[in-house]
Design a protein around this motif. Structure first.
Motif, mmCIF file in Angstrom:
data_model
loop_
_atom_site.group_PDB
_atom_site.id
_atom_site.type_symbol
_atom_site.label_atom_id
_atom_site.label_comp_id
_atom_site.label_asym_id
_atom_site.label_seq_id
_atom_site.Cartn_x
_atom_site.Cartn_y
_atom_site.Cartn_z
ATOM 1 N N TYR A 9 -6.254 6.565 -2.980
ATOM 2 C CA TYR A 9 -6.557 5.369 -2.264
ATOM 3 C C TYR A 9 -7.627 4.861 -2.644
ATOM 4 O O TYR A 9 -7.667 3.490 -2.503
ATOM 5 C CB TYR A 9 -7.158 6.083 -0.821
ATOM 6 C CG TYR A 9 -6.320 6.953 -0.006
ATOM 7 C CD1 TYR A 9 -4.713 7.025 -0.470
ATOM 8 C CD2 TYR A 9 -6.676 7.466 1.160
ATOM 9 C CE1 TYR A 9 -3.771 7.752 0.596
ATOM 10 C CE2 TYR A 9 -5.674 8.074 2.271
ATOM 11 C CZ TYR A 9 -4.430 8.051 1.635
ATOM 12 O OH TYR A 9 -3.506 8.725 2.436
ATOM 13 N N ARG A 10 -8.573 5.257 -3.537
ATOM 14 C CA ARG A 10 -9.490 4.323 -4.371
ATOM 15 C C ARG A 10 -9.052 3.377 -5.071
ATOM 16 O O ARG A 10 -9.358 2.232 -5.310
ATOM 17 C CB ARG A 10 -10.574 5.344 -4.949
ATOM 18 C CG ARG A 10 -11.758 4.523 -5.565
ATOM 19 C CD ARG A 10 -12.683 5.529 -6.439
ATOM 20 N NE ARG A 10 -13.107 6.572 -5.451
ATOM 21 C CZ ARG A 10 -14.046 6.470 -4.724
ATOM 22 N NH1 ARG A 10 -14.778 5.414 -4.798
ATOM 23 N NH2 ARG A 10 -14.375 7.704 -3.885
ATOM 24 N N ASP B 33 -7.528 -2.138 -6.418
ATOM 25 C CA ASP B 33 -6.367 -3.203 -6.839
ATOM 26 C C ASP B 33 -6.098 -4.330 -5.760
ATOM 27 O O ASP B 33 -5.968 -5.516 -6.311
ATOM 28 C CB ASP B 33 -5.165 -2.343 -7.265
ATOM 29 C CG ASP B 33 -4.027 -3.071 -8.046
ATOM 30 O OD1 ASP B 33 -4.473 -3.631 -9.028
ATOM 31 O OD2 ASP B 33 -3.045 -3.081 -7.357
ATOM 32 N N LEU B 34 -6.101 -3.834 -4.603
ATOM 33 C CA LEU B 34 -5.718 -4.852 -3.670
ATOM 34 C C LEU B 34 -6.773 -5.774 -3.029
ATOM 35 O O LEU B 34 -6.712 -6.550 -1.975
ATOM 36 C CB LEU B 34 -4.828 -4.272 -2.572
ATOM 37 C CG LEU B 34 -3.477 -3.835 -2.860
ATOM 38 C CD1 LEU B 34 -2.767 -3.058 -1.976
ATOM 39 C CD2 LEU B 34 -2.709 -4.728 -3.506
ATOM 40 N N ALA B 35 -8.025 -5.190 -3.234
ATOM 41 C CA ALA B 35 -9.331 -5.798 -2.870
ATOM 42 C C ALA B 35 -9.721 -5.659 -1.381
ATOM 43 O O ALA B 35 -9.838 -6.487 -0.535
ATOM 44 C CB ALA B 35 -9.517 -7.387 -3.043
ATOM 45 N N VAL C 159 0.781 -1.197 0.069
ATOM 46 C CA VAL C 159 -0.103 0.099 -0.058
ATOM 47 C C VAL C 159 0.788 1.223 -0.043
ATOM 48 O O VAL C 159 0.506 2.156 -0.850
ATOM 49 C CB VAL C 159 -0.926 -0.143 1.286
ATOM 50 C CG1 VAL C 159 -1.596 1.421 1.145
ATOM 51 C CG2 VAL C 159 -1.760 -1.174 1.206
ATOM 52 N N LEU C 160 1.716 1.307 0.969
ATOM 53 C CA LEU C 160 2.780 2.277 0.947
ATOM 54 C C LEU C 160 3.604 2.754 -0.223
ATOM 55 O O LEU C 160 3.892 3.809 -0.645
ATOM 56 C CB LEU C 160 3.803 2.283 2.086
ATOM 57 C CG LEU C 160 3.041 2.348 3.379
ATOM 58 C CD1 LEU C 160 4.072 1.938 4.383
ATOM 59 C CD2 LEU C 160 2.305 3.665 3.765
ATOM 60 N N ALA C 161 4.092 1.481 -1.028
ATOM 61 C CA ALA C 161 4.784 1.703 -2.239
ATOM 62 C C ALA C 161 4.006 2.399 -3.327
ATOM 63 O O ALA C 161 4.142 3.122 -4.123
ATOM 64 C CB ALA C 161 5.148 0.312 -2.667
#
Length: 205
Positions: A176-177, A182-184, A166-168
């Motif tokens: 954020y959306r 993308d990561l569900a 997430v941080l990358a």
């Protein structure tokens, strides 16, 4: 034309084969004069919830494509007494019976079938009580050993695991959306990870 039958075969492990079940059930169907509508085979443990082939048989029953389901024994079909009873009731609503090679017919529209359903309901209730009792006993034993149950305050297994990714992505300028999609994960989870990172950074400064 005879009654339409779906043959359902199941083995528990990959080193086993459905070949014998299929052969025996095909012969059984031919002797009884049934028309075989399809053969459904899968490898799955008795407790496994996701049985794709059994779902296909249920869908065929819903579409009025079969009159019977043939199995070598009921343990091949039902995961438990509760599951067996529930699926028998669902099939009965579609006018579909389950027949085991022993000759036992489960047709809940018949007096014999209703008697069996009453018997199975009693066993199912007993099973539910046993499961509940085992869970309560296990929790009590774990508590007595001093084990803290449930997720502890501050524990975020999935969030912590995904935090580096997430941080990358935030560093790459992703919204954020976009990251959440993308990561569900939820947008709030992304925001929470970012907030914790900022707070930890300030604490180190």
């Amino acid at each position: 034309m005879g009654q339409r039958a779906a043959i359902y075969c199941r083995v528990s492990t990959a080193d086993q084969s459905c070949e014998r079940q299929e052969r025996d059930l095909t012969s059984f169907a031919e002797r009884a004069g049934y028309t075989i509508a399809g053969v459904y085979k899968e490898t799955s443990s008795g407790a496994k919830l996701d049985r794709a082939e059994r779902k296909k048989v249920m869908a065929l029953a819903q579409a009025r494509g079969i009159d019977l389901v043939l199995v070598t024994e009921l343990s091949r079909w039902g995961r438990s007494t509760i599951d067996l009873l529930n699926t028998l009731r669902e099939l009965e609503s579609r006018k579909v019976s389950v027949i085991a090679m022993s000759g036992m017919t489960f047709d809940l529209a018949s007096p014999h079938g209703r008697m069996l359903a009453t018997f199975l309901s009693g066993i199912a209730e007993f099973e539910r009580d046993l499961i509940s009792e085992r869970v309560k006993s296990g929790l009590a034993a774990a508590k007595a050993r001093g084990r803290r149950l449930g997720r502890q305050p501050g524990q975020r297994p999935k969030s912590d695991r995904l935090a580096p990714k997430v941080l990358a992505l935030i560093a790459e300028g992703r919204s954020y959306r976009w990251i959440a999609r993308d990561l569900a994960i939820s947008k709030n989870t992304v925001a929470d990870i970012a907030k914790r990172y900022r707070e930890s950074k300030c604490a180190r400064a």
